[in-house]
Design an enzyme around this catalytic site. Structure first.
Site, PDB file in Angstrom:
ATOM      1  N   GLY A 220       0.821  -1.217   0.000  1.00  0.00           N
ATOM      2  CA  GLY A 220       0.000   0.000   0.000  1.00  0.00           C
ATOM      3  C   GLY A 220       0.843   1.250   0.000  1.00  0.00           C
ATOM      4  O   GLY A 220       2.052   1.208  -0.248  1.00  0.00           O
ATOM      5  N   ASN A 221       0.216   2.372   0.236  1.00  0.00           N
ATOM      6  CA  ASN A 221       0.944   3.645   0.333  1.00  0.00           C
ATOM      7  C   ASN A 221       0.301   4.498   1.412  1.00  0.00           C
ATOM      8  O   ASN A 221      -0.724   4.138   1.987  1.00  0.00           O
ATOM      9  CB  ASN A 221       0.962   4.353  -1.032  1.00  0.00           C
ATOM     10  CG  ASN A 221      -0.438   4.693  -1.522  1.00  0.00           C
ATOM     11  OD1 ASN A 221      -1.097   5.542  -0.959  1.00  0.00           O
ATOM     12  ND2 ASN A 221      -0.879   3.988  -2.550  1.00  0.00           N
ATOM     13  N   ARG A 222       0.913   5.633   1.682  1.00  0.00           N
ATOM     14  CA  ARG A 222       0.508   6.434   2.844  1.00  0.00           C
ATOM     15  C   ARG A 222      -0.577   7.471   2.556  1.00  0.00           C
ATOM     16  O   ARG A 222      -0.891   8.282   3.413  1.00  0.00           O
ATOM     17  CB  ARG A 222       1.729   7.171   3.408  1.00  0.00           C
ATOM     18  CG  ARG A 222       2.785   6.254   3.973  1.00  0.00           C
ATOM     19  CD  ARG A 222       3.917   7.067   4.561  1.00  0.00           C
ATOM     20  NE  ARG A 222       5.084   6.241   4.803  1.00  0.00           N
ATOM     21  CZ  ARG A 222       5.247   5.461   5.848  1.00  0.00           C
ATOM     22  NH1 ARG A 222       4.312   5.390   6.768  1.00  0.00           N
ATOM     23  NH2 ARG A 222       6.345   4.742   5.982  1.00  0.00           N
TER      24      ARG A 222
END
Ligand code: CTP
Length: 419
Positions: A220-222
């Protein structure tokens, strides 16, 4: 800015804000709004109606605003509060605004301090209605809201959800945090919420996709989704019908937006293509994963003691590019397609050079470029940006709340929309 209020003053922290509260059950939520406005450094004067005081008593408002909360025009007459409050205000927010209060405001009636204040105010006015769906959709209310909007008053759409009884529908007060964001925006930019997206359908993607690795893990990413949600809040306040494709966002749904929750890039892609069909504007604010595990494991990947296996990745389709291609092929109408890009400068070029190259590569109409390298003029990347247009224009939006960047982007978008 109301049409009666050409000289509305822009004001930062320390502004004079009138918080009008009318008599609905949602009056208790205005307490949180008061806290938020006060904590932003504003001088808030609460003006409740008599009915509002049956829901939340005067001591609560007085304690939190550090001043009396007056309802009538007969207290302290020597200071002429029924004229002075409105004249001195930088912003009037009414939350909740009942059907009765909207009717009085639309007709210029003035039988208490709040309605007098609304007649004397020459600053931006923001109404956050809350009532049962039947009252909101009644032709009388619809007509009153139309009159207020035609005068330049901002009347938010109520949120959907559980109402006071067992029923659900449109009529809930928008979240206090959302009202506070819009209040802050109007204080910084009194002209930020014109009704110029009325009748337009806009599609916004927000958040960050998660690519499954196994049933419990993902890549995922932030991305928090805050910029996309701010875009939705501002678009709805400017009259748009908003569809929000949200990838893994843990924020309340902005009032006036239809939420389509998604997880992976593939889900986002499917939802975006479906919703883009009848959209006038598509804004791709989501952080979409460029790669995904080629074959997600069906069962949880276990420690075996041996060296972990490498994860094989495959590329995801570029949704933004697909949208632009669909439009070129005549399969999509959307006159405006917008991308986002977080960039750093390097030997190959500075942030804007990379931004311009990406704009050309993706073929979209506008690209919002955040500079993410440290020490650059843009500072924090999440709320300072340059809006690049395919026609060559460049709008620099300095550090500020995400709603301010959202308003600047909608300005750039509406300039490109056909009549
Ligand atoms: N985007 C998309 N589909 C993808 C990846 C990105 O639609 N699979 C969109 C994003 O929503 C954003 C824009 O493309 O609006 C730019 O995303 P970015 O990650 O900066 O672009 P990339 O093409 O991945 O470029 P880079 O090589 O710089 O990561």
């Amino acid at each position: 800015m109301t049409s009666e209020t050409p000289q509305a003053r822009a004001a930062g922290p320390g502004a004079q804000v009138i918080l009008g509260v009318s008599g609905g059950i949602a009056a208790y939520k205005a307490v949180e709004l008061l806290r938020r406005l006060s904590e932003s450094g504003h001088d808030v004067t609460v003006v409740p109606t008599e009915s509002a005081l049956r829901f939340v008593g005067e001591p609560t408002w007085a304690a939190l605003s550090h001043k009396p909360a007056l309802s009538d025009v007969w207290t302290g007459v020597e200071r002429v509060p029924h004229v002075r409050l409105g004249q001195q205000a930088d912003l009037v927010v009414v939350a909740p605004a009942t059907a009765d209060l909207l009717a009085k405001a639309a007709h210029g009636m003035a039988d208490d301090l709040l309605t007098n204040t609304l007649l004397t105010a020459r600053c931006p006015v923001l109404f956050a209605p809350a009532m049962h769906t039947e009252m909101w959709t009644h032709p009388a209310t619809v007509a009153n809201v139309a009159v207020l909007r035609s005068r330049g008053v901002v009347v938010l759409e109520p949120a959907h959800g559980r109402l006071t009884g067992a029923d659900t529908g449109q009529g809930r007060l928008p979240e206090p945090a959302e009202i506070a964001q819009l209040a802050e925006l109007l204080l910084r930019r009194p002209d930020a919420l014109p009704p110029d997206l009325t009748g337009r359908r806009v599609l916004i993607t927000a958040g960050g996709t998660r690519e499954p690795l196994d049933p419990v893990r993902f890549l995922g990413n932030r991305s928090s989704g805050r910029q996309g949600f701010a875009l939705a809040t501002v678009a709805a306040a400017r009259g748009a019908q908003v569809t929000l494709v949200a990838a893994n966002v843990e924020l309340p749904t902005p009032a006036g937006s239809e939420l389509i929750p998604v997880g992976s890039a593939e889900e986002l892609r499917a939802a975006t293509h479906a919703a883009a069909k009848d959209a006038d504007v598509v804004v791709m604010a989501a952080a979409v994963a460029d790669f995904r595990p080629a074959v997600p494991a069906e069962a949880k990947i276990k420690k075996t003691g041996a060296a972990p296996a490498a994860i094989e990745l495959v590329g995801n389709p570029d949704v933004l590019v697909e949208l632009v291609q669909a439009r070129s092929a005549g399969r999509l109408a959307a006159p405006v397609i917008v991308g986002f890009a977080a960039e750093t400068g390097d030997q190959a070029g500075d942030v804007l050079a990379h931004g311009r190259a990406k704009l050309a590569r993706k073929g979209c109409d506008l690209l919002v470029v955040n500079a993410v390298s440290e020490g650059r003029v843009f500072g924090r990347p999440d709320n300072a940006a340059v809006i690049l247009s395919a026609l060559g224009a460049e709008v620099d939006v300095p550090l500020g709340p995400k709603t301010v960047l959202a308003a600047a982007l909608w300005d750039a978008i509406t300039a490109l929309l056909p009549e």
